[in-house]
Design an enzyme around this catalytic site. Structure first.
Site, PDB file in Angstrom:
ATOM      1  N   PRO A   2      28.489  49.246  64.450  1.00  0.00           N
ATOM      2  CA  PRO A   2      27.306  48.378  63.801  1.00  0.00           C
ATOM      3  C   PRO A   2      26.330  47.754  64.578  1.00  0.00           C
ATOM      4  O   PRO A   2      26.172  46.511  65.392  1.00  0.00           O
ATOM      5  CB  PRO A   2      28.155  47.939  62.296  1.00  0.00           C
ATOM      6  CG  PRO A   2      28.873  47.003  63.299  1.00  0.00           C
ATOM      7  CD  PRO A   2      29.894  48.285  64.516  1.00  0.00           C
ATOM      8  N   GLU A   3      24.683  48.562  64.248  1.00  0.00           N
ATOM      9  CA  GLU A   3      23.903  47.513  65.157  1.00  0.00           C
ATOM     10  C   GLU A   3      22.900  47.608  64.106  1.00  0.00           C
ATOM     11  O   GLU A   3      23.126  47.145  62.333  1.00  0.00           O
ATOM     12  CB  GLU A   3      23.442  48.684  66.143  1.00  0.00           C
ATOM     13  CG  GLU A   3      23.986  49.530  66.972  1.00  0.00           C
ATOM     14  CD  GLU A   3      23.598  48.332  68.675  1.00  0.00           C
ATOM     15  OE1 GLU A   3      23.513  47.289  67.720  1.00  0.00           O
ATOM     16  OE2 GLU A   3      24.135  48.786  68.723  1.00  0.00           O
TER      17      GLU A   3
END
Ligand SMILES: [Zn+2]
Length: 270
Positions: A2-3
């Protein structure tokens, strides 16, 4: 992994279900995440949730005594489900609410985190010394220009440094350097002010567009299946080595910078 956009979409997905609710129980099934979950976190029990914010890739759940700090790590995800919903493998944590719902944290690889920031204390070491948020006015081309003078490291590694600006992960660094027409391996100190202005704008656009695309997945946060907060994005260069550049048709190249794969077009990026 997850960014920043996925974390922001997670925040948007969970916060309407959490705000104003009282925490009845913090149920920990697996204490060993990236760091052991500290007993301080139990202070949320009996407290009302006052806000759900984000700093870099940390989600901050505010209560009167302090903030629960959540990080999704490499593979973490959050859902809002009835507390009675059957458990799945890797469901490590439930933040139970007074309406029979809970915020459930799932993380197969356990690089995620659940930590505590006491109100009135020094900022948690992880939250200290963070650069500005990319989507705020504090972040712009002159910020990058000023901090980069005389720096020899590659511009891509420079913008991925959390002390310079937070939340520009590998994918978004490659994409925004392509949009701004900058060679990722160029020394940060040799990039001009006008190029940094283009780059700051590109970073904002790339992240904002990803958050917008992720907005279509908001309903998934209350579904028991799927992987909420993860979404496919349209990428121009990332992962496209050997495929034609979408601008000039030259094959996209890849190289390793700071132990991360980087993708670029040698013709469009100088
Ligand atoms: Zn090109």
């Amino acid at each position: 992994m997850p960014e920043l956009p996925e974390v922001e979409v997670s925040r948007l997905g969970i916060s309407p279900h959490l705000l104003g609710r009282k925490v009845t129980l913090l149920q920990v099934r697996q204490r060993q995440l990236r760091w052991p979950i500290p007993p301080d976190t139990l202070q949320v029990e009996g407290e009302e949730i006052l806000s759900v914010t984000r700093r870099a890739k940390y989600l901050l759940i505010e209560t009167a005594p302090g903030w629960l700090i959540l990080h999704l790590g490499m593979s973490g995800s959050l859902r809002v489900l009835p507390t009675s919903a059957p458990l799945q493998k890797h469901d490590h944590l439930d933040l139970c609410l007074d309406n029979g719902q809970c915020l459930r944290f799932n993380d197969p690889r356990r690089f995620g985190a659940c930590l505590w920031q006491e109100r009135g204390d020094e900022p948690h070491p992880l939250l200290k010394r963070l650069g500005p948020e990319p989507l705020t006015e504090a972040f712009d081309g002159s910020h990058l220009y000023k901090l980069s003078r005389r720096r020899k490291l590659a511009v891509k590694n420079f913008i991925m440094d959390n002390q310079i600006v937070v939340g520009v992960g590998n994918i978004y660094a490659s994409e925004s350097l392509f949009m701004a027409g900058i060679d990722p391996s160029k020394a940060a100190g040799r990039v001009s002010k006008s190029c940094y202005e283009k780059l700051a704008l590109a970073i904002k656009q790339v992240l904002a567009r990803a958050i917008e695309q992720g907005g279509t997945t908001l309903k998934d946060f209350t579904q028991a299946d799927g992987n909420p907060g993860y979404f496919a994005q349209q990428l121009h260069v990332y992962g496209r080595a050997g495929q034609p550049c979408l601008r000039c048709e030259e094959p996209i190249k890849s190289l390793t910078l700071g132990q991360r794969n980087s993708y670029y077009c040698a013709r469009c990026q100088r």
